[in-house]
Design a protein around this motif. Structure first.
Motif, PDB file in Angstrom:
ATOM      1  N   VAL A   1      -1.207   0.103  14.523  1.00  0.00           N
ATOM      2  CA  VAL A   1       0.120  -0.493  14.412  1.00  0.00           C
ATOM      3  C   VAL A   1       1.101   0.156  15.375  1.00  0.00           C
ATOM      4  O   VAL A   1       2.086  -0.456  15.809  1.00  0.00           O
ATOM      5  N   LEU A   2       0.830   1.413  15.748  1.00  0.00           N
ATOM      6  CA  LEU A   2       1.747   2.134  16.628  1.00  0.00           C
ATOM      7  C   LEU A   2       1.787   1.552  18.029  1.00  0.00           C
ATOM      8  O   LEU A   2       2.792   1.695  18.731  1.00  0.00           O
TER       9      LEU A   2
ATOM     10  N   ASP B   1       2.670   4.688  -7.764  1.00  0.00           N
ATOM     11  CA  ASP B   1       1.523   4.832  -8.651  1.00  0.00           C
ATOM     12  C   ASP B   1       0.841   6.186  -8.510  1.00  0.00           C
ATOM     13  O   ASP B   1       0.374   6.768  -9.499  1.00  0.00           O
ATOM     14  N   ASP B   2       0.774   6.679  -7.275  1.00  0.00           N
ATOM     15  CA  ASP B   2       0.072   7.944  -7.041  1.00  0.00           C
ATOM     16  C   ASP B   2       1.007   9.142  -7.033  1.00  0.00           C
ATOM     17  O   ASP B   2       0.547  10.291  -7.004  1.00  0.00           O
ATOM     18  N   GLY B   3       2.303   8.888  -7.007  1.00  0.00           N
ATOM     19  CA  GLY B   3       3.259   9.982  -7.037  1.00  0.00           C
ATOM     20  C   GLY B   3       3.457  10.694  -5.715  1.00  0.00           C
ATOM     21  O   GLY B   3       4.004  11.802  -5.675  1.00  0.00           O
ATOM     22  N   ASP B   4       3.028  10.078  -4.610  1.00  0.00           N
ATOM     23  CA  ASP B   4       3.211  10.700  -3.298  1.00  0.00           C
ATOM     24  C   ASP B   4       4.681  10.678  -2.896  1.00  0.00           C
ATOM     25  O   ASP B   4       5.409   9.719  -3.211  1.00  0.00           O
ATOM     26  N   LYS B   5       5.110  11.710  -2.199  1.00  0.00           N
ATOM     27  CA  LYS B   5       6.425  11.677  -1.586  1.00  0.00           C
ATOM     28  C   LYS B   5       6.438  10.593  -0.504  1.00  0.00           C
ATOM     29  O   LYS B   5       5.408  10.349   0.144  1.00  0.00           O
ATOM     30  N   PRO B   6       7.576   9.925  -0.278  1.00  0.00           N
ATOM     31  CA  PRO B   6       7.604   8.862   0.728  1.00  0.00           C
ATOM     32  C   PRO B   6       7.087   9.294   2.093  1.00  0.00           C
ATOM     33  O   PRO B   6       6.335   8.548   2.733  1.00  0.00           O
ATOM     34  N   ALA B   7       7.469  10.486   2.543  1.00  0.00           N
ATOM     35  CA  ALA B   7       7.020  10.948   3.859  1.00  0.00           C
ATOM     36  C   ALA B   7       5.503  11.101   3.893  1.00  0.00           C
ATOM     37  O   ALA B   7       4.845  10.713   4.880  1.00  0.00           O
ATOM     38  N   ALA B   8       4.926  11.642   2.818  1.00  0.00           N
ATOM     39  CA  ALA B   8       3.471  11.825   2.771  1.00  0.00           C
ATOM     40  C   ALA B   8       2.756  10.485   2.714  1.00  0.00           C
ATOM     41  O   ALA B   8       1.718  10.287   3.361  1.00  0.00           O
ATOM     42  N   ALA B   9       3.296   9.544   1.934  1.00  0.00           N
ATOM     43  CA  ALA B   9       2.680   8.222   1.834  1.00  0.00           C
ATOM     44  C   ALA B   9       2.707   7.512   3.180  1.00  0.00           C
ATOM     45  O   ALA B   9       1.719   6.893   3.601  1.00  0.00           O
TER      46      ALA B   9
ATOM     47  N   GLN C   1       0.822  -1.206   0.000  1.00  0.00           N
ATOM     48  CA  GLN C   1       0.000   0.000   0.000  1.00  0.00           C
ATOM     49  C   GLN C   1       0.861   1.263   0.000  1.00  0.00           C
ATOM     50  O   GLN C   1       0.588   2.210  -0.761  1.00  0.00           O
ATOM     51  N   VAL C   2       1.874   1.305   0.839  1.00  0.00           N
ATOM     52  CA  VAL C   2       2.722   2.501   0.895  1.00  0.00           C
ATOM     53  C   VAL C   2       3.521   2.649  -0.390  1.00  0.00           C
ATOM     54  O   VAL C   2       3.645   3.755  -0.943  1.00  0.00           O
ATOM     55  N   MET C   3       4.040   1.534  -0.912  1.00  0.00           N
ATOM     56  CA  MET C   3       4.779   1.599  -2.172  1.00  0.00           C
ATOM     57  C   MET C   3       3.878   2.025  -3.319  1.00  0.00           C
ATOM     58  O   MET C   3       4.296   2.775  -4.211  1.00  0.00           O
ATOM     59  N   GLY C   4       2.628   1.556  -3.316  1.00  0.00           N
ATOM     60  CA  GLY C   4       1.694   1.951  -4.354  1.00  0.00           C
ATOM     61  C   GLY C   4       1.444   3.446  -4.343  1.00  0.00           C
ATOM     62  O   GLY C   4       1.358   4.087  -5.404  1.00  0.00           O
TER      63      GLY C   4
ATOM     64  N   SER D   1       0.235   9.249   5.679  1.00  0.00           N
ATOM     65  CA  SER D   1      -1.157   8.928   5.377  1.00  0.00           C
ATOM     66  C   SER D   1      -1.501   7.513   5.820  1.00  0.00           C
ATOM     67  O   SER D   1      -2.581   7.265   6.373  1.00  0.00           O
ATOM     68  N   TRP D   2      -0.593   6.575   5.569  1.00  0.00           N
ATOM     69  CA  TRP D   2      -0.863   5.185   5.956  1.00  0.00           C
ATOM     70  C   TRP D   2      -0.970   5.059   7.479  1.00  0.00           C
ATOM     71  O   TRP D   2      -1.869   4.390   7.991  1.00  0.00           O
ATOM     72  N   LEU D   3      -0.064   5.698   8.202  1.00  0.00           N
ATOM     73  CA  LEU D   3      -0.089   5.607   9.663  1.00  0.00           C
ATOM     74  C   LEU D   3      -1.348   6.256  10.241  1.00  0.00           C
ATOM     75  O   LEU D   3      -1.928   5.747  11.201  1.00  0.00           O
ATOM     76  N   LYS D   4      -1.773   7.360   9.657  1.00  0.00           N
ATOM     77  CA  LYS D   4      -2.995   8.012  10.128  1.00  0.00           C
ATOM     78  C   LYS D   4      -4.212   7.110   9.903  1.00  0.00           C
ATOM     79  O   LYS D   4      -5.154   7.109  10.705  1.00  0.00           O
TER      80      LYS D   4
END
Length: 317
Positions: free
Chosen positions: A289-290, A270-278, A263-266, A281-284
């Protein structure tokens, strides 16, 4: 005095509250966490996820993209603290000498169920290329080329070993060094015209959903059984977990899943998100998981880790 007890001092007539961790003069080497990356999107994703957590705890984080050999030499020399991408057993020839000599520590597994071996587009598989033993029968269609990623990568080295050994009649084939992005761009181009191509494939990775592809049997002697079945480990410079015990606890807690990484890699690829933003978003979207990751982990100044990270990510508490 308990580690969880704060001490109030009088300084210049003012009450100053200091946590024991802050007073303990945390080593400078622990206040900044230095990651090695190797240009693979899965490790970019896991490093980004971990970075979001560390920054929420108050740490400074740096990340440099280098080759796999440089990552290990850097950990040996103290230039890097952490590498989250020790794919085993395929990376054994590179990582084991450092681990065996006590120059790099293998902290623990952060991903189970990965795989890493040669793959082809599904239409090539359907045409009868289901094993590495089938490749040389169709050498002209493949152009005698085996596509890898960056030079020095363990997968490229395994392919070159197959060529050097003339395994499966591949002695007159050529390894094409490229990069993850370059290899996938070539695959995309080939697929458009139903061209034939054999390449390094692995999971987790969005390539598994972006392309109709299949993994080849028969390379167990090089990539290992179960289609290069792999476990990914967290590595650190020697002694880091003891020296920087709080970050060490996080690293020992840290585990990922195939679905999480896909999901994060996608989002990145695929969506062009910066790694930090991806990662953010996933953690939010998956704050649960935290709980496991931050068990026994504090902020850099000794505060409670979980609420601090949730606050930094704007997660309701």
């Amino acid at each position: 005095m308990s580690n969880k007890t704060s001490l109030t001092l009088i300084a210049g007539g003012l009450l100053v509250s200091m946590s024991p961790l802050a007073m303990a003069d945390v080593p400078q080497s622990c206040q900044t966490v230095r990651f090695a990356e190797v240009g693979w999107t899965d490790i970019t994703a896991t490093t980004a996820l971990t970075t979001q957590v560390l920054e929420g705890l108050g740490y400074d984080v740096t990340s440099d993209t280098v080759s796999v050999p440089i990552a290990y030499a850097g950990m040996k020399n103290g230039d890097f603290d952490v590498f989250l991408g020790n794919w085993m057993p395929s990376m054994a020839s590179i990582s084991d000498p450092y681990v065996d000599k006590g120059q790099v520590d293998r902290v623990g597994a952060n991903l189970e169920g990965a795989k890493y071996t040669l793959a082809v587009p599904q239409y090539v598989y359907d045409a009868g290329v289901t094993s590495v033993a089938d490749l040389d029968k169709h050498a002209d269609k493949f152009g005698h080329h085996l596509y890898g990623i960056e030079a020095g990568n363990d997968g490229n080295m395994l392919i070159q070993d197959m060529i050097d050994d003339d395994a499966f009649g591949l002695g007159d084939w050529q390894l094409i060094d490229s990069s993850e992005a370059g290899m996938l761009a070539e695959l995309k181009s080939k697929v458009k015209n139903q061209g034939w191509m054999v390449f390094l494939g692995w999971e987790p990775h969005p390539m598994n959903t972006n392309f109709d592809m299949a993994y080849l049997e028969g390379a167990d002697d090089y990539f290992g059984p179960d289609y290069g079945g792999a476990t990914v480990y967290t590595n650190t410079r020697a002694g880091y977990v003891d020296e920087c015990a709080n970050v060490g606890q996080l690293l020992e807690n840290l585990t990922f899943t195939l679905d999480m990484e896909n999901q994060v890699m996608g989002a990145i690829m695929d969506d062009g998100d910066k790694p930090a933003a991806a990662a953010r978003s996933w953690l939010k979207a998956h704050p649960g998981v935290l709980d496991g990751w931050l068990e026994g982990v504090t902020t850099v100044d000794g505060g409670q880790g979980l609420p601090a990270v949730k606050q930094s990510l704007d997660i309701a508490q």
